[in-house]
Design a protein around this motif. Structure first.
Motif, PDB file in Angstrom:
ATOM      1  N   GLU B 210       0.840  -1.197   0.000  1.00 23.59           N
ATOM      2  CA  GLU B 210       0.000   0.000   0.000  1.00 23.59           C
ATOM      3  C   GLU B 210       0.877   1.249   0.000  1.00 23.59           C
ATOM      4  O   GLU B 210       0.599   2.228  -0.695  1.00 23.59           O
ATOM      5  N   THR B 246      -8.647   3.717  -3.693  1.00 24.89           N
ATOM      6  CA  THR B 246      -8.718   4.675  -2.580  1.00 24.89           C
ATOM      7  C   THR B 246      -7.329   4.869  -1.961  1.00 24.89           C
ATOM      8  O   THR B 246      -6.955   5.977  -1.585  1.00 24.89           O
ATOM      9  N   ILE B 247      -6.561   3.780  -1.892  1.00 25.22           N
ATOM     10  CA  ILE B 247      -5.188   3.870  -1.378  1.00 25.22           C
ATOM     11  C   ILE B 247      -4.386   4.853  -2.235  1.00 25.22           C
ATOM     12  O   ILE B 247      -3.662   5.717  -1.729  1.00 25.22           O
ATOM     13  N   LYS B 250      -5.312   8.285  -1.404  1.00 22.38           N
ATOM     14  CA  LYS B 250      -4.711   8.669  -0.122  1.00 22.38           C
ATOM     15  C   LYS B 250      -3.298   9.196  -0.339  1.00 22.38           C
ATOM     16  O   LYS B 250      -2.894  10.200   0.262  1.00 22.38           O
ATOM     17  N   GLU B 260      -6.597  15.520   6.211  1.00 29.54           N
ATOM     18  CA  GLU B 260      -7.802  14.764   6.559  1.00 29.54           C
ATOM     19  C   GLU B 260      -7.661  13.305   6.134  1.00 29.54           C
ATOM     20  O   GLU B 260      -6.887  12.995   5.238  1.00 29.54           O
ATOM     21  N   ILE B 261      -8.436  12.439   6.770  1.00 33.20           N
ATOM     22  CA  ILE B 261      -8.425  11.034   6.363  1.00 33.20           C
ATOM     23  C   ILE B 261      -9.241  10.894   5.076  1.00 33.20           C
ATOM     24  O   ILE B 261     -10.399  11.307   5.013  1.00 33.20           O
ATOM     25  N   VAL B 262      -8.617  10.326   4.064  1.00 28.08           N
ATOM     26  CA  VAL B 262      -9.321  10.107   2.793  1.00 28.08           C
ATOM     27  C   VAL B 262     -10.029   8.760   2.865  1.00 28.08           C
ATOM     28  O   VAL B 262      -9.391   7.739   3.104  1.00 28.08           O
ATOM     29  N   THR B 263     -11.342   8.751   2.697  1.00 30.76           N
ATOM     30  CA  THR B 263     -12.092   7.502   2.763  1.00 30.76           C
ATOM     31  C   THR B 263     -12.784   7.236   1.426  1.00 30.76           C
ATOM     32  O   THR B 263     -12.816   8.100   0.555  1.00 30.76           O
ATOM     33  N   SER B 264     -13.332   6.048   1.294  1.00 30.78           N
ATOM     34  CA  SER B 264     -13.981   5.677   0.046  1.00 30.78           C
ATOM     35  C   SER B 264     -15.211   6.548  -0.200  1.00 30.78           C
ATOM     36  O   SER B 264     -16.037   6.731   0.680  1.00 30.78           O
TER      37      SER B 264
END
Lengths: 339, 352
Positions: B210, B246-247, B250, B260-264
């Motif tokens: 990842e 998504t990875i 990120k 910020e946390i990147v989410t799906s």
């Protein structure tokens, strides 16, 4: 105080009338409800669809009794998080009604609505600090509730939400989308020990995150290797996948509870996946082991996206005198719970 | 309104009513359903009146078997598998319709839900009738789930009662959940054939983790970063579920300084990240059915505003993305599973 609440954060068009934590009506036009599924989810049309349905849904929620809005004291609306164009439809309508009928406006965070949804029709005494867990298609988050209106994030997903991970697992098994609900059905008929899937970040719960991307990848490989699928395989794969996804959630929650300086009395659970019977069982078990009282919404209709929970959250804001200015209220697609 | 018990002449009586465009309430293995001739526009209109719901909400229909279903919908592999394993039973399976039912039965998108109830009486009625009948629950919209006839009659108006022609009463049904709805149309190949993607340069590397994939995103970003503010930069990501789209995003966000946390974005369709001074729009096209739907999400404005955009499942909307080949920098990134669990083959290039 009677509140007309509106939520158009994503796929569902919803309106409700509430009084304090009491629900007087709760109307949801769901695209995913039985017999009413429109092919796919038609996000494209999310805006148009909300616009077409919103007046009908509001009328239905107001029914004859509150038709002229005379008895309604305030209008509450979700400002985020959610899909920007969809949020806009609800906010515009709320503003128009507020101006036309000279009502106060309350801006509500969708996540706070889910967190407080177990309080609906349940005016039990609440002591703080408490914990709030939202498990839905769009969110997976564990928060500390210092008191109503004051939240701190303890853990949240770094990739997929739990509901989304379950939906995608169902899709891999050829069960359509969204398939979380049917995955639950099939999991009930399967064994969890036939297939072994890796529990995400097992042993590293100290990281306090939820993550489902690794599990999803492992599931994908497993399903590919098991093809062609038989009914029995689908049951067992569904059982293993759901079980592993829940084990991860419980392990992280358990870690947070056991390693906190606080003594939590209540755990509030909301969001679409909180309707899952197996998850409820496991959260109750966790509650028993850690001495926490676990609370769920009293009706399944309050677990998925709905406006009644927005009305409940709004009633507390109204008590605190937190009203929004009509010309300043705006959508916040990436609103956080602490905002 | 006539009420009869589930007996030998129930089938004949029901068929007579259906032939006259009437409404029949019948038992199933889940709830009481209400049937109208699904091919008769007047019968369907009457049903909509009874249900008291606005036009445009589709009805599922009951058929006798897969062969009959195939006359009304196109069955893809996913659907055929489900029919084979789970029908008859409490499932409603949605497929692409063949537009042979009355208007308002199929969804606005032309999809149709099919039920094969695990209940002999219903199958017998449909077989003798020779046409599909609606299989919606017999309650009016937003009223109690009907497990016995009084659940229905105690919750509707006299006007609604007058619309019912026949009730086949089988007493108190087992309290089973309503049927589960499964949509198989997402497994259909994309209806609109998307144009071929031609790249001027093509690069390929193997990612082993990842972190590797995230760093690769950073490298690609650094290569095209100079265009920022002058033109929109679009990362069009392709790859199966679980490959790491998504990875990749990120990694892109991290390279841009976003904290910020990147989410799906699958559920929300679009996420917006704004920390660190830069703005990143993260779109998921998986749930989109037509390229045009990307426009509805405001894609044109994003391009005009020279935004940075990452689109997962971009192949589903490639025609729409191509419209901006001249205006924006469009980098296509394709991620495939490699030989081992953590290995991915990542190729990328810009369109010309």
């Amino acid at each position: 105080m009677k509140i007309l609440a509106i939520d158009t954060s994503c796929d569902e068009t919803a309106a409700a009338v509430t009084e304090g934590t009491k629900i007087l009506s709760n109307v949801i036009w769901s695209q995913a409800s039985a017999h009413a599924k429109f092919g796919g989810v038609m996000p494209s049309l999310a805006q148009r669809m909300h616009e077409e349905r919103i007046d009908w849904v509001i009328q239905k929620a107001l029914c004859k009794k509150y038709k002229d809005l005379k008895e309604i004291d305030a209008i509450a609306v979700t400002i985020g998080p959610g899909l920007s164009i969809a949020l806009g439809v609800g906010i515009d309508r709320a503003k128009k009604l507020a101006i036309k009928y000279d009502k106060k406006l309350i801006a509500v965070n969708h996540l706070e609505g889910h967190i407080l949804s177990p309080l609906a029709n349940n005016p039990s005494s609440i002591r703080f600090p408490a914990l709030g867990l939202v498990v839905s298609g769009g969110n997976t988050i564990l928060v500390k509730i210092n008191k109503i209106g004051s939240y701190e994030t303890f853990a949240q997903t770094t990739d997929d939400a739990l509901g989304e991970a379950l939906d995608k697992g169902a899709r891999m098994l050829g069960l359509g989308y969204p398939g979380g609900a049917i995955l639950e059905k099939f999991a009930r008929g399967g064994k969890t020990n036939v297939y072994k899937l890796p529990v995400p970040i097992v042993g590293q719960e100290v990281r306090k995150i939820f993550t489902y991307s690794g599990l999803k990848t492992a599931m994908n490989r497993l399903v590919e290797s098991e093809k062609p699928l038989t009914k029995e395989k689908v049951y067992n794969l569904a059982a293993s996948y759901q079980n592993t996804a829940f084990t991860h959630l419980i392990r992280v929650c358990s870690y947070v509870i056991r390693n906190s300086d606080n003594r939590f009395i209540n755990l509030f659970v909301g969001g679409g996946v909180s309707a899952n019977v197996e998850l409820r069982k496991r959260l109750r078990k966790l509650g028993k082991e850690t001495g926490i009282n676990v609370l769920f919404p009293y009706s399944k209709k309050l677990t998925g996206d709905n406006a009644a929970m927005i009305g409940v959250a709004a009633s507390f804001k109204a008590e605190r005198g937190e009203f929004a200015e009509i010309d300043k209220i705006d959508r916040k697609p990436n609103a956080k719970i602490g905002d | 309104m006539q009420i009869i018990k589930d007996c030998t002449d129930a089938v004949g009586t029901a068929v007579k009513v259906l032939n006259n465009g009437g409404l029949v309430i019948y038992p199933t293995e889940t709830l009481y359903g209400i049937g109208a001739d699904a091919t008769n526009p007047n019968a369907v209109k009457k049903l909509t009146q009874y249900k008291n719901r606005p036009f445009g909400k589709p009805y599922s229909v009951a058929v006798t078997d897969q062969k009959m279903a195939a006359e009304f919908v196109e069955l893809n592999t996913a659907a055929k598998n489900l029919y084979k394993e789970f029908l008859p039973g409490p499932l409603t399976i949605i497929s692409k319709g063949k537009h042979k039912v009355a208007r308002g039965v199929e969804s606005e998108e032309g999809t149709l839900g099919i039920r094969i109830p695990d209940y002999k009486l219903v199958i017998d009625i449909v077989r003798k009738f020779g046409k599909p009948i609606t299989a919606t629950s017999a309650n009016a919209s937003y009223k109690k789930r009907p497990y016995k006839i009084s659940d229905i009659l105690n919750n509707i108006s006299d006007k609604q009662k007058s619309l019912i022609d026949l009730i086949v009463d089988a007493g108190d049904l087992a309290h089973n959940e309503p049927s589960t709805v499964i949509d198989t149309t997402l497994d259909d190949p994309i209806t609109l054939r998307q144009g071929e993607i031609k790249l001027t340069d093509r690069n390929e590397v193997v990612s082993h983790s990842e972190e590797n994939t995230k760093n690769l995103a950073k490298e690609i970003w650094q290569k095209y970063e100079t265009h920022r503010g002058k033109r929109a930069i679009v990362l069009a990501l392709q790859g199966e579920m679980g490959t790491g789209k998504t990875i990749f995003t990120k990694g892109l966000a991290r390279a841009m300084g976003i904290t910020e946390i990147v989410t799906s974005p699958t559920y929300a369709l679009e996420n917006e990240y704004t920390t660190g001074g830069d703005k990143l729009f993260h779109i998921d096209a998986w749930r989109l059915e037509k390229p045009d739907e990307l426009r509805a999400l405001g894609f044109e404005d994003l391009i005009k505003n020279k935004s940075v955009v990452s689109i997962e499942w971009a192949e589903r909307v490639s025609d729409m993305v191509h419209e901006f080949d001249d205006e924006a920098i469009i980098i296509w990134v394709d991620i495939k599973f490699g030989k081992s669990e953590n290995e991915r083959l990542v190729s990328w290039g810009v369109t010309q």
